[in-house]
Design a protein around this motif. Structure first.
Motif, PDB file in Angstrom:
ATOM      1  N   ILE A  96      41.804  33.915 -61.005  1.00  0.00           N
ATOM      2  CA  ILE A  96      42.077  34.463 -59.675  1.00  0.00           C
ATOM      3  C   ILE A  96      43.530  34.178 -59.355  1.00  0.00           C
ATOM      4  O   ILE A  96      43.958  33.016 -59.343  1.00  0.00           O
ATOM      5  CB  ILE A  96      41.155  33.846 -58.601  1.00  0.00           C
ATOM      6  N   GLY A  97      44.301  35.244 -59.118  1.00  0.00           N
ATOM      7  CA  GLY A  97      45.715  35.093 -58.832  1.00  0.00           C
ATOM      8  C   GLY A  97      45.982  34.902 -57.360  1.00  0.00           C
ATOM      9  O   GLY A  97      45.217  35.352 -56.502  1.00  0.00           O
ATOM     10  N   SER A  98      47.074  34.225 -57.054  1.00  0.00           N
ATOM     11  CA  SER A  98      47.476  34.000 -55.658  1.00  0.00           C
ATOM     12  C   SER A  98      48.642  34.918 -55.307  1.00  0.00           C
ATOM     13  O   SER A  98      49.153  35.657 -56.147  1.00  0.00           O
ATOM     14  CB  SER A  98      47.897  32.544 -55.461  1.00  0.00           C
ATOM     15  N   MET A  99      49.077  34.828 -54.073  1.00  0.00           N
ATOM     16  CA  MET A  99      50.233  35.607 -53.621  1.00  0.00           C
ATOM     17  C   MET A  99      51.490  34.733 -53.574  1.00  0.00           C
ATOM     18  O   MET A  99      52.408  34.996 -52.810  1.00  0.00           O
ATOM     19  CB  MET A  99      49.953  36.207 -52.240  1.00  0.00           C
ATOM     20  N   GLY A 103      48.075  43.100 -46.647  1.00  0.00           N
ATOM     21  CA  GLY A 103      46.991  42.141 -46.424  1.00  0.00           C
ATOM     22  C   GLY A 103      46.397  41.518 -47.666  1.00  0.00           C
ATOM     23  O   GLY A 103      45.344  40.867 -47.590  1.00  0.00           O
ATOM     24  N   ALA A 104      47.045  41.680 -48.803  1.00  0.00           N
ATOM     25  CA  ALA A 104      46.517  41.104 -50.041  1.00  0.00           C
ATOM     26  C   ALA A 104      46.539  39.577 -49.979  1.00  0.00           C
ATOM     27  O   ALA A 104      47.510  38.975 -49.516  1.00  0.00           O
ATOM     28  CB  ALA A 104      47.325  41.587 -51.236  1.00  0.00           C
ATOM     29  N   VAL A 105      45.449  38.951 -50.447  1.00  0.00           N
ATOM     30  CA  VAL A 105      45.392  37.494 -50.531  1.00  0.00           C
ATOM     31  C   VAL A 105      45.339  37.007 -51.973  1.00  0.00           C
ATOM     32  O   VAL A 105      45.533  35.813 -52.242  1.00  0.00           O
ATOM     33  CB  VAL A 105      44.180  36.920 -49.752  1.00  0.00           C
ATOM     34  N   GLY A 106      45.069  37.920 -52.907  1.00  0.00           N
ATOM     35  CA  GLY A 106      45.007  37.534 -54.311  1.00  0.00           C
ATOM     36  C   GLY A 106      44.536  38.686 -55.175  1.00  0.00           C
ATOM     37  O   GLY A 106      44.335  39.810 -54.682  1.00  0.00           O
ATOM     38  N   ASP A 107      44.377  38.394 -56.467  1.00  0.00           N
ATOM     39  CA  ASP A 107      43.925  39.443 -57.394  1.00  0.00           C
ATOM     40  C   ASP A 107      43.025  38.868 -58.466  1.00  0.00           C
ATOM     41  O   ASP A 107      43.042  37.666 -58.763  1.00  0.00           O
ATOM     42  CB  ASP A 107      45.132  40.113 -58.067  1.00  0.00           C
ATOM     43  N   ILE A 108      42.230  39.738 -59.028  1.00  0.00           N
ATOM     44  CA  ILE A 108      41.479  39.481 -60.253  1.00  0.00           C
ATOM     45  C   ILE A 108      41.794  40.640 -61.190  1.00  0.00           C
ATOM     46  O   ILE A 108      41.696  41.809 -60.793  1.00  0.00           O
ATOM     47  CB  ILE A 108      39.963  39.402 -60.007  1.00  0.00           C
ATOM     48  N   TYR A 159      44.271  43.851 -56.537  1.00  0.00           N
ATOM     49  CA  TYR A 159      44.474  43.025 -55.344  1.00  0.00           C
ATOM     50  C   TYR A 159      43.457  43.345 -54.251  1.00  0.00           C
ATOM     51  O   TYR A 159      43.047  44.498 -54.081  1.00  0.00           O
ATOM     52  CB  TYR A 159      45.901  43.188 -54.837  1.00  0.00           C
ATOM     53  N   PHE A 160      43.089  42.303 -53.516  1.00  0.00           N
ATOM     54  CA  PHE A 160      42.087  42.453 -52.459  1.00  0.00           C
ATOM     55  C   PHE A 160      42.513  41.660 -51.226  1.00  0.00           C
ATOM     56  O   PHE A 160      43.339  40.748 -51.295  1.00  0.00           O
ATOM     57  CB  PHE A 160      40.718  41.987 -52.938  1.00  0.00           C
ATOM     58  N   SER A 208      42.472  31.024 -50.202  1.00  0.00           N
ATOM     59  CA  SER A 208      42.089  32.285 -49.536  1.00  0.00           C
ATOM     60  C   SER A 208      41.592  33.306 -50.546  1.00  0.00           C
ATOM     61  O   SER A 208      40.607  34.019 -50.293  1.00  0.00           O
ATOM     62  CB  SER A 208      43.285  32.851 -48.774  1.00  0.00           C
ATOM     63  N   ALA A 209      42.255  33.377 -51.697  1.00  0.00           N
ATOM     64  CA  ALA A 209      41.865  34.341 -52.728  1.00  0.00           C
ATOM     65  C   ALA A 209      40.499  33.997 -53.306  1.00  0.00           C
ATOM     66  O   ALA A 209      39.658  34.885 -53.529  1.00  0.00           O
ATOM     67  CB  ALA A 209      42.922  34.388 -53.829  1.00  0.00           C
ATOM     68  N   ILE A 210      40.269  32.707 -53.557  1.00  0.00           N
ATOM     69  CA  ILE A 210      38.977  32.289 -54.104  1.00  0.00           C
ATOM     70  C   ILE A 210      37.856  32.581 -53.106  1.00  0.00           C
ATOM     71  O   ILE A 210      36.805  33.127 -53.462  1.00  0.00           O
ATOM     72  CB  ILE A 210      39.001  30.791 -54.466  1.00  0.00           C
ATOM     73  N   ARG A 211      38.091  32.215 -51.851  1.00  0.00           N
ATOM     74  CA  ARG A 211      37.087  32.447 -50.816  1.00  0.00           C
ATOM     75  C   ARG A 211      36.745  33.937 -50.703  1.00  0.00           C
ATOM     76  O   ARG A 211      35.566  34.315 -50.654  1.00  0.00           O
ATOM     77  CB  ARG A 211      37.575  31.920 -49.475  1.00  0.00           C
ATOM     78  N   ALA A 212      37.765  34.785 -50.677  1.00  0.00           N
ATOM     79  CA  ALA A 212      37.546  36.225 -50.550  1.00  0.00           C
ATOM     80  C   ALA A 212      36.787  36.782 -51.742  1.00  0.00           C
ATOM     81  O   ALA A 212      35.893  37.626 -51.589  1.00  0.00           O
ATOM     82  CB  ALA A 212      38.889  36.942 -50.394  1.00  0.00           C
ATOM     83  N   SER A 213      37.121  36.321 -52.933  1.00  0.00           N
ATOM     84  CA  SER A 213      36.467  36.841 -54.141  1.00  0.00           C
ATOM     85  C   SER A 213      34.995  36.455 -54.199  1.00  0.00           C
ATOM     86  O   SER A 213      34.160  37.233 -54.665  1.00  0.00           O
ATOM     87  CB  SER A 213      37.200  36.353 -55.393  1.00  0.00           C
ATOM     88  N   ILE A 214      34.680  35.258 -53.700  1.00  0.00           N
ATOM     89  CA  ILE A 214      33.271  34.831 -53.680  1.00  0.00           C
ATOM     90  C   ILE A 214      32.498  35.632 -52.643  1.00  0.00           C
ATOM     91  O   ILE A 214      31.402  36.134 -52.915  1.00  0.00           O
ATOM     92  CB  ILE A 214      33.166  33.329 -53.390  1.00  0.00           C
ATOM     93  N   ARG A 215      33.074  35.747 -51.457  1.00  0.00           N
ATOM     94  CA  ARG A 215      32.382  36.462 -50.385  1.00  0.00           C
ATOM     95  C   ARG A 215      32.174  37.934 -50.718  1.00  0.00           C
ATOM     96  O   ARG A 215      31.198  38.542 -50.270  1.00  0.00           O
ATOM     97  CB  ARG A 215      33.175  36.319 -49.086  1.00  0.00           C
TER      98      ARG A 215
END
Length: 311
Positions: A207-210, A234-239, A243-244, A284-291
């Motif tokens: 999981i990538g960060s910004m 609004g990107a918080v990270g990527d897989i 980006y999401f 933030s990226a990890i949290r978003a990817s899990i949710r």
């Protein structure tokens, strides 16, 4: 010499036997001899003492706290599993190495004959491959989930050892335009790899960060201008270079049309997606990817895990 069984009530018996076992350090056989009984009865009484809270066992070790954090992560985020790695330093490279080691051990534990293992893009996944050994299984495949993988794994002894099991997507992560991407996807070798994507039952992703030290920036796939634009959107990270935002929604961006990668929205359909990610800048990226349902199992460092639980 302690009294015989017949001279004591159940409670006194449990206390005496528990004392000899846990405080005096006698074996169950030694206790049985003292009480003129057998080891099986002593074992049952010790078990009863635990069930009745006559004895309370406390494990004093830092790793116990990690197990508690893992349980909380699973409960809070609905994960299938979690592994929390102790933090020995704040150095990001060291954290990445530790995460890779933990992830490799986790994969070795769950891997079975006939598995198709999909591996994603990123430094933590690269460190996972460096530590991985699959000598205990056979008839397996390892398939890259994106282009640009070869430079990240070619220096790993694992790659040379298992090269015949690898199916590497022969392309960069990002190409110059949509037409080139379309042509690559139409190549027979790439279509064959995409078929393996459908069969993959364990997928390992980073999981990538910004942050400015993101691997995708350091590898030159994105320019600072692109990165700034993604942040504004609004990107918080990527897989896998996709980006999401904080809700896990994919950011509409021009690189989406020229990326050579597994579609991360399909991660939601996969049974076991293992994310290897750490560093508090990735919270933030990890949290978003899990949710969003992209991740089923999380391998993370202790500090980041605590940050995930603090909100």
């Amino acid at each position: 010499m302690p009294k015989d069984f017949i001279d004591m009530d159940d409670h006194e018996l449990m206390v005496r036997i528990s004392w000899y076992y846990y405080k005096e350090g006698l074996t169950q056989s030694q206790i049985a001899k003292k009480f003129n009984t057998n080891r099986m009865k002593v074992m049952k009484i010790l078990e009863k003492a635990l069930n009745k809270n006559v004895v309370e066992i406390k494990i004093k070790d830092p790793y116990v706290n990690l197990l508690s954090i893992e349980k909380e992560l699973i409960s809070k985020y609905g994960l299938e599993d979690a592994v929390v790695v102790p933090v020995h330093s704040n150095d990001k490279k060291d954290i990445s190495r530790q995460l890779g080691l933990a992830a490799s051990q986790y994969i070795q534990r769950i891997a079975k004959n006939g598995d198709v293992l999909g591996i994603g893009w990123g430094q933590a996944v690269s460190n996972t491959i460096r530590n991985l050994s699959l000598d205990h299984i056979d008839n397996f495949y390892i398939v890259s989930l994106s282009g640009g993988m070869l430079p990240l794994i070619s220096d790993a002894s694992f790659f040379s050892k298992y090269s015949s099991y690898f199916k590497i997507l022969p392309a960069p992560l990002l190409v110059s335009n949509e037409k080139v991407a379309e042509d690559i996807y139409n190549e027979p070798e790439v279509r064959s790899i995409k078929n393996l994507w459908d069969l993959a039952n364990h997928l390992i992703v980073g999981i990538g960060s910004m942050s400015s030290d993101a691997t995708i920036l350091k590898r030159g796939y994105l320019k600072d201008l692109h990165f700034a634009s993604l942040k504004q959107k609004g990107a918080v990270g990527d897989i896998l270079g996709q980006y999401f935002d904080e809700d896990g929604n994919i950011i509409d961006f021009e690189t989406n049309e020229r990326i050579i990668s597994f579609d991360i929205t399909k991660l939601k359909e996969k049974q076991n997606v293992i994310a290897v990610a750490g560093g508090e800048n990735k919270t933030s990226a990890i949290r978003a990817s899990i949710r969003a349902g992209y991740v089923k199992t999380l391998i993370v460092d202790e500090n980041t895990a605590k940050a995930l639980l603090s909100e």
